[in-house]
Design a protein around this motif. Structure first.
Motif, short mmCIF file in Angstrom:
data_model
loop_
_atom_site.label_atom_id
_atom_site.label_comp_id
_atom_site.label_asym_id
_atom_site.label_seq_id
_atom_site.Cartn_x
_atom_site.Cartn_y
_atom_site.Cartn_z
N ALA A 1 53.77 55.08 41.85
CA ALA A 1 52.36 55.44 41.87
C ALA A 1 51.56 54.31 41.24
O ALA A 1 51.73 54.00 40.06
CB ALA A 1 52.13 56.75 41.12
N LEU A 2 50.71 53.69 42.05
CA LEU A 2 49.89 52.58 41.56
C LEU A 2 48.48 53.08 41.28
O LEU A 2 47.77 53.52 42.18
CB LEU A 2 49.89 51.44 42.58
N ARG A 3 48.13 53.05 40.00
CA ARG A 3 46.85 53.59 39.55
C ARG A 3 45.82 52.47 39.48
O ARG A 3 45.83 51.66 38.58
CB ARG A 3 47.04 54.26 38.18
N TYR A 4 44.93 52.46 40.49
CA TYR A 4 43.92 51.40 40.57
C TYR A 4 42.73 51.75 39.69
O TYR A 4 42.39 52.90 39.52
CB TYR A 4 43.34 51.25 41.97
N PHE A 5 42.06 50.67 39.30
CA PHE A 5 40.79 50.88 38.62
C PHE A 5 39.66 50.73 39.66
O PHE A 5 39.42 51.68 40.40
CB PHE A 5 40.72 49.99 37.38
N ASN A 6 39.03 49.65 39.86
CA ASN A 6 37.92 49.57 40.83
C ASN A 6 38.12 48.41 41.79
O ASN A 6 37.71 47.29 41.50
CB ASN A 6 36.58 49.41 40.08
N PRO A 7 38.75 48.65 42.95
CA PRO A 7 38.99 47.59 43.92
C PRO A 7 37.67 47.09 44.54
O PRO A 7 36.84 47.90 44.97
CB PRO A 7 39.86 48.26 44.99
N VAL A 8 37.50 45.78 44.56
CA VAL A 8 36.31 45.17 45.16
C VAL A 8 36.72 43.88 45.85
O VAL A 8 37.88 43.48 45.81
CB VAL A 8 35.23 44.85 44.10
N GLY A 9 35.75 43.23 46.48
CA GLY A 9 36.02 41.95 47.12
C GLY A 9 36.41 42.11 48.58
O GLY A 9 36.28 43.19 49.16
N ALA A 10 36.88 41.02 49.14
CA ALA A 10 37.22 40.98 50.56
C ALA A 10 38.21 39.85 50.77
O ALA A 10 38.44 39.03 49.86
CB ALA A 10 35.96 40.74 51.40
N HIS A 11 38.80 39.78 51.96
CA HIS A 11 39.68 38.66 52.26
C HIS A 11 38.85 37.38 52.23
O HIS A 11 37.71 37.36 52.73
CB HIS A 11 40.34 38.83 53.63
N PRO A 12 39.35 36.30 51.64
CA PRO A 12 38.54 35.08 51.49
C PRO A 12 38.07 34.48 52.81
O PRO A 12 37.11 33.71 52.82
CB PRO A 12 39.46 34.11 50.74
N SER A 13 38.69 34.85 53.92
CA SER A 13 38.24 34.38 55.23
C SER A 13 36.88 34.96 55.62
O SER A 13 36.20 34.42 56.51
CB SER A 13 39.26 34.76 56.31
N GLY A 14 36.50 36.06 54.98
CA GLY A 14 35.29 36.76 55.37
C GLY A 14 35.45 37.63 56.60
O GLY A 14 34.49 38.22 57.10
N LEU A 15 36.68 37.74 57.10
CA LEU A 15 36.94 38.51 58.33
C LEU A 15 37.24 39.98 58.07
O LEU A 15 37.25 40.79 59.00
CB LEU A 15 38.11 37.88 59.09
N LEU A 16 37.52 40.33 56.82
CA LEU A 16 37.93 41.69 56.51
C LEU A 16 37.40 42.05 55.13
O LEU A 16 37.50 41.25 54.20
CB LEU A 16 39.46 41.79 56.53
N GLY A 17 36.82 43.26 55.02
CA GLY A 17 36.30 43.70 53.74
C GLY A 17 36.02 45.18 53.76
O GLY A 17 36.41 45.89 54.69
N GLU A 18 35.30 45.64 52.74
CA GLU A 18 34.99 47.07 52.64
C GLU A 18 33.75 47.38 53.46
O GLU A 18 32.73 46.69 53.35
CB GLU A 18 34.76 47.45 51.18
N SER A 19 33.86 48.42 54.28
CA SER A 19 32.74 48.80 55.14
C SER A 19 32.56 50.31 55.10
O SER A 19 32.92 51.03 56.04
CB SER A 19 32.99 48.34 56.58
N PRO A 20 32.01 50.83 54.00
CA PRO A 20 31.89 52.28 53.87
C PRO A 20 30.91 52.86 54.87
O PRO A 20 29.89 52.24 55.18
CB PRO A 20 31.37 52.45 52.43
N SER A 21 31.24 54.04 55.40
CA SER A 21 30.31 54.71 56.31
C SER A 21 29.28 55.46 55.49
O SER A 21 29.60 56.04 54.45
CB SER A 21 31.08 55.67 57.22
#
Length: 336
Positions: free
Chosen positions: A173-193
């Motif tokens: 079980a991996l307990r994350y805190f606050n994931p942010v950022g994106a792949h450095p290529s700029g091709l993939l990231g967070e896109s909340p609806s």
């Protein structure tokens, strides 16, 4: 080694597929596309040079899930398929318990039936509830303050009980805190609806002109500048933490929880300032009253992951805001 990645088209799952591929594993994506775009598959191919196998399916569909495991000779499951909006969970608790808890039980039953006994679970620092001390280590008491958090608590307990009943079972079980950022290529990231639930995408959407300003909830906390302090972790550090955990323990058994965080907190105003520097946009914000249930500070003690997994977060707040802006400015409306 083939690994089934449930929710692999989502924010954390997709970036973890990149890290798995880089480490020599073969990810097979299983996702119902309820909160993700099919276009993620194309972006992953551009980034990695590999076309990952994709199965559209729901974790509650046991027959379909079983076929995915058997037909692809799956040896482990990385489990990201969960509903994750805290506010929504208080409005639709049964939907959250059905998907996050019942769905995981259904998965585990099928995995046991076909002899796949290794699972990496996407948990959360929400399992610590209101912090009793800082930094938070893995020995901190477990609780929750909302239905979403309780689903993570319940699934962790289910995984621990399942491992206690089966000497061959491994659950990390991996307990994350606050994931942010994106792949450095700029091709993939967070896109909340809809309206973002988290700070960084809200700041990014404000910087790109989709939002008028960022509301800063509370300026009278006992923190250096009065605003809430959180432990933010770059999505690529987080993705590599999953691979490190599995690689370190794939021959082991039992229930193993780990924090994945940086151990350093940043305030809301510090994140806004960093993002303004990355984007060259003076991100507008307005002070607002505290929200019920919010706490002053929350950050990780992540030394166990360093000791046992050889993993530490490497990327700082500048990399987090630089990469988020690279993604958001390139895809202001996400992949749609």
């Amino acid at each position: 080694m083939k690994i089934l990645v449930t929710g692999g088209m989502g924010y954390i799952g997709s970036h973890t597929c990149i890290a798995l591929h880089k480490a020599g594993y073969t990810p097979v994506i299983y996702d119902n596309l309820s909160n993700a775009s099919i276009k993620v598959l194309d972006q992953l191919e551009v980034i990695t040079g590999a076309r990952f196998d994709f199965i559209e399916g729901d974790i509650l569909d046991k027959a379909h899930f079983k076929a995915a495991l058997v037909e692809n000779n799956i040896e482990a499951v990385f489990h990201f398929a969960a509903l994750k909006a805290v506010g929504e969970s208080t409005e639709q608790p049964l939907r959250y318990y059905q998907n996050n808890v019942s769905g995981t039980v259904a998965m585990l039953e099928v995995m046991k039936e076909v002899g796949v006994n290794r699972i990496i679970f996407s948990s959360s620092a929400t399992v610590y509830g209101d912090p009793q001390y800082l930094p938070i280590d893995e020995k901190h008491p477990i609780s929750a303050t909302n239905p979403y958090g309780w689903t993570k608590v319940m699934v962790e307990q289910i995984l621990a009980d399942n491992c206690a009943s089966d000497d061959n079972a491994l659950a990390i079980a991996l307990r994350y805190f606050n994931p942010v950022g994106a792949h450095p290529s700029g091709l993939l990231g967070e896109s909340p609806s809809g309206i973002p639930n988290n700070l960084m995408p809200f700041i990014a959407q404000t910087a790109v002109g989709k939002r008028e300003f960022v509301s800063v909830f509370g300026d009278d906390y006992n923190t250096p500048d009065g605003t809430g302090v959180r432990d933010y972790i770059h999505i690529m550090d987080l993705a590599e933490g999953h691979v490190a955990a599995f690689s370190a323990h794939k021959q082991d058994s039992g229930f193993l929880p780990y924090n994945l965080g940086t151990g350093q907190g940043y305030s809301v105003l510090e994140v806004i300032k960093a993002f303004s520097a990355s984007s060259g946009v003076d991100v507008a914000y307005k002070m607002a009253p505290r929200r019920p249930g919010d706490i002053a500070s929350n950050y990780a003690e992540a030394s166990l992951a360093k000791e046992k997994l050889g993993w530490t977060a490497k990327l700082d707040i500048k990399a987090m805001t630089d990469d988020t802006w690279h993604w958001q400015s390139k895809y202001p409306n996400g992949l749609e």
